[in-house]
Design an enzyme around this catalytic site. Structure first.
Site, short mmCIF file in Angstrom:
data_model
loop_
_atom_site.label_atom_id
_atom_site.label_comp_id
_atom_site.label_asym_id
_atom_site.label_seq_id
_atom_site.Cartn_x
_atom_site.Cartn_y
_atom_site.Cartn_z
N GLU A 92 5.61 -10.37 12.86
CA GLU A 92 5.05 -10.77 14.46
C GLU A 92 5.06 -12.37 14.22
O GLU A 92 5.36 -13.36 15.84
CB GLU A 92 3.69 -10.39 14.67
CG GLU A 92 2.74 -10.90 15.85
CD GLU A 92 1.61 -9.61 15.78
OE1 GLU A 92 0.36 -10.55 16.84
OE2 GLU A 92 0.79 -9.73 14.75
N ARG B 179 0.46 -0.92 0.04
CA ARG B 179 0.02 -0.39 0.11
C ARG B 179 0.66 1.20 -0.14
O ARG B 179 0.18 2.51 -0.04
CB ARG B 179 -1.06 0.10 1.39
CG ARG B 179 -2.40 -1.30 1.47
CD ARG B 179 -3.08 -1.25 2.18
NE ARG B 179 -2.12 -1.33 3.15
CZ ARG B 179 -1.93 -3.21 3.14
NH1 ARG B 179 -2.28 -4.33 2.82
NH2 ARG B 179 -1.10 -3.97 4.45
#
Length: 176
Positions: free
Chosen positions: A96, A59
């Site tokens: 993560e 993005r």
């Protein structure tokens, strides 16, 4: 009067349970919202010497391309490993849940060029830090890092500021 934050949709439990996904596609789809975001991201850099805008996959390409156009400067993508043709340099970083690698063309930034780093979301800061490392390895001088959204609880701003970066965000959301 709507703010940038008002255009961002939250999707609960995506991509997995417990995550509150902040979806900027609703911001991008609205002409007023998108224009507002680009204008607000540009504002702090009006009149500054910037040579290139680096957009982080994916993005960051949308935002970075629009910002580069408005600044009349070049745009450089930082992509996931294996997506760029030609000679690249790469940087591994932690996610993560695992690790990833991003790349940049080895001739995309010249030593001493002033660079603005752009992405939609600042979470842990891992992707941005990897992009910063690539730019610095090529000799680029990072002017600032700009994001639409900050998730302060995840510590990305602190990480980037600890690297000596100026960080600009348009809004923040609590939680993941």
């Amino acid at each position: 009067m709507k703010t940038v934050k008002d255009y961002i949709r939250t999707i609960v439990d995506f991509p997995h349970e417990g995550i509150m996904f902040r979806d900027v596609t609703t911001l991008f789809a609205d002409p007023r919202g998108f224009r507002m975001a680009i204008d607000q991201m540009l504002h702090p850099y009006a009149g500054l010497d910037i040579d290139k805008v680096v957009g982080l996959e994916a993005r960051g390409f949308i935002l970075g391309g629009a910002i580069a156009h408005q600044l009349s400067v070049g745009f450089v993508p930082v992509r996931k490993k294996g997506k760029l043709p030609g000679t690249t340099i790469s940087q591994e970083y932690k996610l993560e849940y695992g690790e990833a690698i991003v790349e940049i063309h080895d001739d995309a930034i010249k030593a001493g060029e002033k660079v603005l780093v752009v992405d939609d979301l600042l979470a842990t800061g891992g992707t941005a830090a990897a992009g910063i490392s690539l730019i610095e390895r090529l000799g680029g001088d990072i002017v600032s890092c700009a994001f639409v959204i900050d998730l302060p609880e995840l510590g990305g701003r602190k990480l980037l500021e600890g690297l000596g970066m100026d960080v600009h965000t348009l809004c923040s959301f609590e939680g993941h």
